[in-house]
Design an enzyme around this catalytic site. Structure first.
Site, short mmCIF file in Angstrom:
data_model
loop_
_atom_site.label_atom_id
_atom_site.label_comp_id
_atom_site.label_asym_id
_atom_site.label_seq_id
_atom_site.Cartn_x
_atom_site.Cartn_y
_atom_site.Cartn_z
N TYR A 1 0.83 -1.20 0.00
CA TYR A 1 0.00 0.00 0.00
C TYR A 1 0.86 1.25 0.00
O TYR A 1 2.07 1.19 0.22
CB TYR A 1 -0.96 -0.01 1.20
CG TYR A 1 -0.32 0.31 2.53
CD1 TYR A 1 0.50 -0.61 3.17
CD2 TYR A 1 -0.53 1.54 3.16
CE1 TYR A 1 1.09 -0.32 4.40
CE2 TYR A 1 0.05 1.84 4.38
CZ TYR A 1 0.87 0.91 4.99
OH TYR A 1 1.45 1.20 6.19
N LYS B 1 6.54 -1.93 1.80
CA LYS B 1 5.38 -1.37 2.50
C LYS B 1 4.19 -2.31 2.35
O LYS B 1 3.31 -2.09 1.51
CB LYS B 1 5.09 0.04 1.97
CG LYS B 1 4.17 0.85 2.89
CD LYS B 1 4.21 2.32 2.49
CE LYS B 1 3.11 3.13 3.13
NZ LYS B 1 3.23 3.34 4.56
N GLU C 1 11.89 2.60 14.36
CA GLU C 1 11.02 3.68 13.89
C GLU C 1 9.76 3.69 14.75
O GLU C 1 9.61 2.90 15.68
CB GLU C 1 10.69 3.52 12.40
CG GLU C 1 10.10 2.17 12.04
CD GLU C 1 10.09 1.89 10.54
OE1 GLU C 1 9.93 2.82 9.75
OE2 GLU C 1 10.21 0.70 10.18
N LEU D 1 11.18 1.17 7.15
CA LEU D 1 10.60 1.63 5.89
C LEU D 1 11.23 2.99 5.58
O LEU D 1 11.21 3.89 6.43
CB LEU D 1 9.09 1.82 6.03
CG LEU D 1 8.44 2.26 4.72
CD1 LEU D 1 8.34 1.09 3.74
CD2 LEU D 1 7.06 2.85 4.96
N1 PLP Z 1 7.75 3.88 8.84
C1 PLP Z 1 6.63 3.15 8.88
C2 PLP Z 1 6.64 1.85 9.61
C3 PLP Z 1 5.46 3.60 8.25
O1 PLP Z 1 4.34 2.85 8.31
C4 PLP Z 1 5.49 4.84 7.59
C5 PLP Z 1 4.29 5.36 6.93
O2 PLP Z 1 3.26 4.73 6.88
C6 PLP Z 1 6.68 5.58 7.59
C7 PLP Z 1 7.80 5.06 8.22
C8 PLP Z 1 6.75 6.93 6.93
O3 PLP Z 1 6.70 6.81 5.54
P1 PLP Z 1 6.20 8.01 4.62
O4 PLP Z 1 6.99 9.21 5.02
O5 PLP Z 1 6.53 7.56 3.26
O6 PLP Z 1 4.74 8.17 4.88
#
Ligand code: PLP
Length: 295
Positions: free
Chosen positions: A33, A148, A181, A206
């Protein structure tokens, strides 16, 4: 006018939007997603998010369900039908429908594509000014966090654990004792000597698209960025802390495990970065980053 979502070629009233019970996304979390913020009509980091979607799909050998240009059109069309200017657009692609089996179905199985747009009041998001309180929890996820996927139960449990304690969210900690994170965002601290620290890009996190944009902004703002692991103790001693994601944007963290961070308020670096990021999304700070640009 009913709210509209998109499922496999059809715009349907949201309450009637359904998928098949043998969809592998439903049975096996065999799906990826993206969430893209549309802020005052500007798609924030659209290129980066679509680059990452393609990458997640290719890592799992799932085909792009439609051309990228078509997807860009569908995002706008769902928002248009819902009369939205500020929204979080959710895109999910699954491997499609097949008899339940662990091996992948034939590669010509059509992927499932779903788009949902949620009203999102970016300007009214109180956490961006007031900050949030987090706790640390063990990171119990699988080892391909760079993809993701919708395999989100560990993150959901981490978030709920915080909520059960009257907090906002959790920062996850790996077995070596380093923060990976936040449940749905990247984690950042600012050290006493004003260096920004966030975990390096490996399959343990991620790589946020917002994180990638912040990297670019750091260069432009002459901020020193260190991509490395850090411990909860280092975070308690930080002068600022924040998280970044497509919806949280840049949200201060004012307390970690009961330790007040800095003076317990949004710090200057966090505030300046947020304002620069908003200007960047509105197109006032040059081109938005691609996935490759951040590598
Ligand atoms: N880390 C995780 C585990 C996430 O689920 C997300 C966003 O859903 C992020 C980091 C941040 O990613 P982004 O800046 O692309 O939204």
């Amino acid at each position: 006018m009913p709210r509209i979502s998109y499922v496999n070629g059809h715009y349907v009233p949201h309450n009637h939007a359904t998928i098949q019970i043998e969809d592998r996304g439903f049975l096996m979390a065999d799906a990826v997603y993206e969430v893209i913020g549309c802020i005052h009509g500007h798609m924030a980091d659209e290129t980066g998010h679509l680059d990452r979607l393609e990458r997640s799909l290719s890592e799992l050998q799932i085909a792009m369900p439609v051309e990228r240009e078509t997807l860009r059109f569908l995002m706008r069309e769902v928002m248009r039908r819902n009369r939205q200017k500020n929204a979080a657009i959710y895109i999910q692609v699954t491997r499609g429908v097949a008899k339940r089996d662990f091996k992948f179905p034939s590669p010509d199985t059509p992927p499932t594509l779903v788009l949902i747009s949620y009203d999102f009041d970016f300007d009214g998001n109180a956490a961006v000014k007031n900050g949030m309180k987090v706790k640390t929890v063990p990171d119990i996820r699988w080892q391909r966090r760079d993809i993701k996927t919708v395999l989100l139960l560990p993150q959901s449990m981490a978030k709920q654990s915080a909520v059960n304690d009257g907090l906002d969210d959790s920062w996850m900690v790996d077995p070596e004792g380093f923060i990976t994170e936040c449940s749905a965002s990247n984690a950042w601290i600012v050290t006493k000597d004003k260096k920004l620290v966030t975990r390096g890009v490996t399959s343990e996190i991620l790589r946020g698209i917002t994180r990638t944009a912040i990297e670019k902004l750091c260069k432009e703002m002459n901020l020193v960025l260190e991509e490395r692991s850090f411990t909860p103790q280092e975070a308690y001693d930080a002068v600022e802390a924040f998280t970044s994601s497509a919806t949280a944007l840049i949200t201060p963290v004012i307390e970690i495990d009961g330790h007040k961070i800095g003076d317990g308020k949004r710090g200057d670096i966090c505030k300046n970065l947020y304002e620069e990021y908003r200007a960047y999304v509105e197109g006032l700070r040059g081109k938005q980053v691609s996935w490759e640009a951040g590598l």
